[in-house]
Design a protein around this motif. Structure first.
Motif, mmCIF file in Angstrom:
data_model
loop_
_atom_site.group_PDB
_atom_site.id
_atom_site.type_symbol
_atom_site.label_atom_id
_atom_site.label_comp_id
_atom_site.label_asym_id
_atom_site.label_seq_id
_atom_site.Cartn_x
_atom_site.Cartn_y
_atom_site.Cartn_z
ATOM 1 N N MET A 1 0.846 -1.195 0.000
ATOM 2 C CA MET A 1 0.000 0.000 0.000
ATOM 3 C C MET A 1 0.883 1.247 0.000
ATOM 4 O O MET A 1 1.924 1.288 0.681
ATOM 5 C CB MET A 1 -0.918 0.007 1.223
ATOM 6 C CG MET A 1 -1.923 1.148 1.248
ATOM 7 S SD MET A 1 -2.964 1.136 2.739
ATOM 8 C CE MET A 1 -3.838 -0.418 2.529
ATOM 9 N N GLN A 6 -1.700 4.750 3.448
ATOM 10 C CA GLN A 6 -1.714 4.010 4.707
ATOM 11 C C GLN A 6 -1.734 4.945 5.911
ATOM 12 O O GLN A 6 -2.528 4.772 6.851
ATOM 13 C CB GLN A 6 -0.490 3.098 4.776
ATOM 14 C CG GLN A 6 -0.475 2.144 5.945
ATOM 15 C CD GLN A 6 0.689 1.168 5.851
ATOM 16 O OE1 GLN A 6 1.786 1.542 5.417
ATOM 17 N NE2 GLN A 6 0.461 -0.065 6.255
ATOM 18 N N SER A 176 -13.622 -8.602 -2.331
ATOM 19 C CA SER A 176 -12.840 -7.394 -2.597
ATOM 20 C C SER A 176 -13.652 -6.145 -2.284
ATOM 21 O O SER A 176 -14.886 -6.166 -2.290
ATOM 22 C CB SER A 176 -12.412 -7.353 -4.068
ATOM 23 O OG SER A 176 -11.637 -8.462 -4.420
ATOM 24 N N ASP A 177 -12.955 -5.042 -2.027
ATOM 25 C CA ASP A 177 -13.636 -3.763 -1.852
ATOM 26 C C ASP A 177 -14.317 -3.365 -3.156
ATOM 27 O O ASP A 177 -13.735 -3.474 -4.239
ATOM 28 C CB ASP A 177 -12.626 -2.676 -1.478
ATOM 29 C CG ASP A 177 -12.230 -2.743 -0.019
ATOM 30 O OD1 ASP A 177 -13.121 -2.612 0.835
ATOM 31 O OD2 ASP A 177 -11.025 -2.926 0.263
ATOM 32 N N ALA A 308 -6.410 1.220 -7.204
ATOM 33 C CA ALA A 308 -6.141 -0.138 -6.733
ATOM 34 C C ALA A 308 -4.643 -0.353 -6.538
ATOM 35 O O ALA A 308 -4.214 -1.025 -5.587
ATOM 36 C CB ALA A 308 -6.711 -1.155 -7.708
ATOM 37 N N GLU A 309 -3.829 0.226 -7.421
ATOM 38 C CA GLU A 309 -2.376 0.117 -7.264
ATOM 39 C C GLU A 309 -1.917 0.812 -5.989
ATOM 40 O O GLU A 309 -1.085 0.288 -5.238
ATOM 41 C CB GLU A 309 -1.675 0.721 -8.471
ATOM 42 C CG GLU A 309 -1.820 -0.087 -9.756
ATOM 43 C CD GLU A 309 -1.002 0.498 -10.894
ATOM 44 O OE1 GLU A 309 -0.109 1.318 -10.606
ATOM 45 O OE2 GLU A 309 -1.256 0.141 -12.053
ATOM 46 N N GLY A 312 -3.058 -1.300 -3.051
ATOM 47 C CA GLY A 312 -2.367 -2.573 -2.895
ATOM 48 C C GLY A 312 -3.296 -3.760 -2.845
ATOM 49 O O GLY A 312 -2.907 -4.853 -2.404
ATOM 50 N N ARG A 313 -4.528 -3.584 -3.316
ATOM 51 C CA ARG A 313 -5.495 -4.681 -3.366
ATOM 52 C C ARG A 313 -6.563 -4.327 -4.401
ATOM 53 O O ARG A 313 -6.681 -3.159 -4.801
ATOM 54 C CB ARG A 313 -6.126 -4.943 -2.001
ATOM 55 C CG ARG A 313 -6.900 -3.801 -1.370
ATOM 56 C CD ARG A 313 -7.474 -4.236 -0.016
ATOM 57 N NE ARG A 313 -8.356 -3.251 0.573
ATOM 58 C CZ ARG A 313 -7.993 -2.368 1.500
ATOM 59 N NH1 ARG A 313 -6.721 -2.328 1.905
ATOM 60 N NH2 ARG A 313 -8.872 -1.523 2.008
ATOM 61 N N PRO A 314 -7.339 -5.307 -4.850
ATOM 62 C CA PRO A 314 -8.321 -5.045 -5.912
ATOM 63 C C PRO A 314 -9.391 -4.049 -5.464
ATOM 64 O O PRO A 314 -9.750 -3.955 -4.291
ATOM 65 C CB PRO A 314 -8.937 -6.427 -6.176
ATOM 66 C CG PRO A 314 -7.927 -7.397 -5.678
ATOM 67 C CD PRO A 314 -7.271 -6.741 -4.503
ATOM 68 N N SER A 361 -10.949 0.276 6.712
ATOM 69 C CA SER A 361 -10.765 -0.238 5.349
ATOM 70 C C SER A 361 -11.348 0.705 4.300
ATOM 71 O O SER A 361 -10.763 0.910 3.226
ATOM 72 C CB SER A 361 -11.375 -1.634 5.209
ATOM 73 O OG SER A 361 -12.775 -1.603 5.437
#
Length: 381
Positions: A1, A6, A176-177, A308-309, A312-314, A361
């Protein structure tokens, strides 16, 4: 992330529950001026010191003024954060915030004071990074739940680089979010009946029964219901009022129906199914509210990938049937993304809640999207 995503999200989450408690403590049903003003007072206490606060006339007459919180930066890019302070819950059913395990329970938590708290947190985080933007604004309206006309503030934000709306969040089927980039249009159909009263026992044949005519109209509306059809139309009678006495043929009444579709034109097609006269009863069908549909899938896809990049997650683009102010803004700001609030449930009902863990989140999702929008705006200068 991404490190800033973060850090900023952690800061937002650290105080989110406390801020939510303060905002939910105020009972603010739509149309209640005193409750709206008390909510705005809480908002004033939660905005960063650098913010300028403006009150602007609400889209709905008789309401308190809406509020715009603005922060000027030294960079490029303009970002609108969007939310509403009104709830559906009346004062006598208001529940202040309480924790029940992993749930934060209280009136308006998920629709949408939990989202407002995250938007305010994002505003504070961005205020510490003025080099990232030219201007960030938070628009909080007080009439979203019951407004019948358009949102009048859209033109002042037309052409901005992005709009993030903080209605409740959700997960995709794979866990996923998800964020909302597609919404149905919403309509309210009202059918008024004019019949003839008569004694129900001695002369029912002299009456023209408004209740029966409205019941037939409700059946006609319900027959159009086709959620799996091309327009994904839902056509649902929701309220029927007729008659004042048990022994009188009712001479008047009103039926309300909730309509949702990918096409606003479908609402007129449903209205046309209601006859103008039935068994001597006159029927007048009128669309009293029409909110536009929203489909920002194409416009948002590249920046969702960038977010998303950073996350760090979809991050999954999703759709929802419920109406939102984001639908009004999307034609003026093509990059409009909704559903950035925390996940929860039981909106408008006793036991309404958000999940405490979702405050963190979903803060990460909101910060990542804000960074993606403003980074892209800066790259095009």
């Amino acid at each position: 992330m991404d490190a800033w995503v973060q850090q900023a999200a952690a800061g937002i989450a650290e105080r989110a529950e406390r801020d939510l408690e303060a905002l939910v403590a105020v009972s603010s049903p739509s149309g209640d001026v005193h409750g709206a003003e008390d909510c705005v007072a809480v908002v004033r206490a939660l905005v960063p010191p650098a913010a300028a606060i403006e009150r602007i006339p609400c889209s709905s007459p008789g309401h308190a003024d809406d509020v715009v919180v603005r922060i000027a930066g030294s960079g490029s890019g303009r970002l609108l954060l969007l939310g509403h302070l009104d709830t559906v819950v009346p004062h006598e059913r208001h529940e202040p915030l309480r924790r029940d395990g992993e749930r934060l329970v209280g009136s308006g938590t998920v629709d949408m004071k939990g989202g407002d708290v995250l938007a305010l947190g994002l505003l504070r985080a961005l205020a510490e990074q003025p080099q990232r933007f030219a201007e960030v604004a938070l628009l909080l309206v007080v009439d979203e739940e019951w407004r019948t006309g358009p949102m009048v503030h859209v033109d002042r934000f037309a052409g901005w680089d992005g709009c993030l709306c903080f209605e409740a969040g959700e997960l995709a089927p794979d866990g996923s979010d998800a964020v909302i980039v597609r919404r149905k249009a919403a309509g309210t159909l009202r059918v008024r009946a004019r019949g003839v009263a008569a004694h129900a026992g001695s002369a029912p044949h002299k009456g023209r029964n408004a209740l029966l005519a409205l019941a037939a109209a409700a059946q006609a509306v319900a027959a159009a219901h086709a959620p799996d059809g091309h327009d994904r139309l839902t056509s649902v009678p929701t309220m029927l009022h007729s008659g004042d006495a048990f022994n009188v043929v009712p001479d008047a009444g009103e039926l309300a129906c909730d309509l949702r579709s990918d096409r606003t034109a479908a609402f007129e097609e449903v209205r046309a199914l209601v006859p103008r006269e039935l068994a001597g009863v006159e029927l007048d069908a009128e669309l009293t509210r029409v909110w536009p549909a929203m489909d920002a899938r194409a416009a948002t896809a590249p920046l969702l990938a960038s977010a998303a990049e950073l996350l760090g997650r979809p991050l999954v683009a999703a759709g929802r049937g419920g109406a939102s102010d984001a639908s009004h803004v999307a034609p003026a700001i093509p990059f409009t993304v909704d559903g950035l609030g925390p996940r929860g449930g039981r909106a408008h009902a006793p036991g309404e809640f958000v999940l405490a863990a979702a405050l963190h989140s979903r803060a990460e999702v909101a910060v990542a999207l804000a960074a993606a929008v403003l980074d892209a705006a800066g790259a095009t200068v």
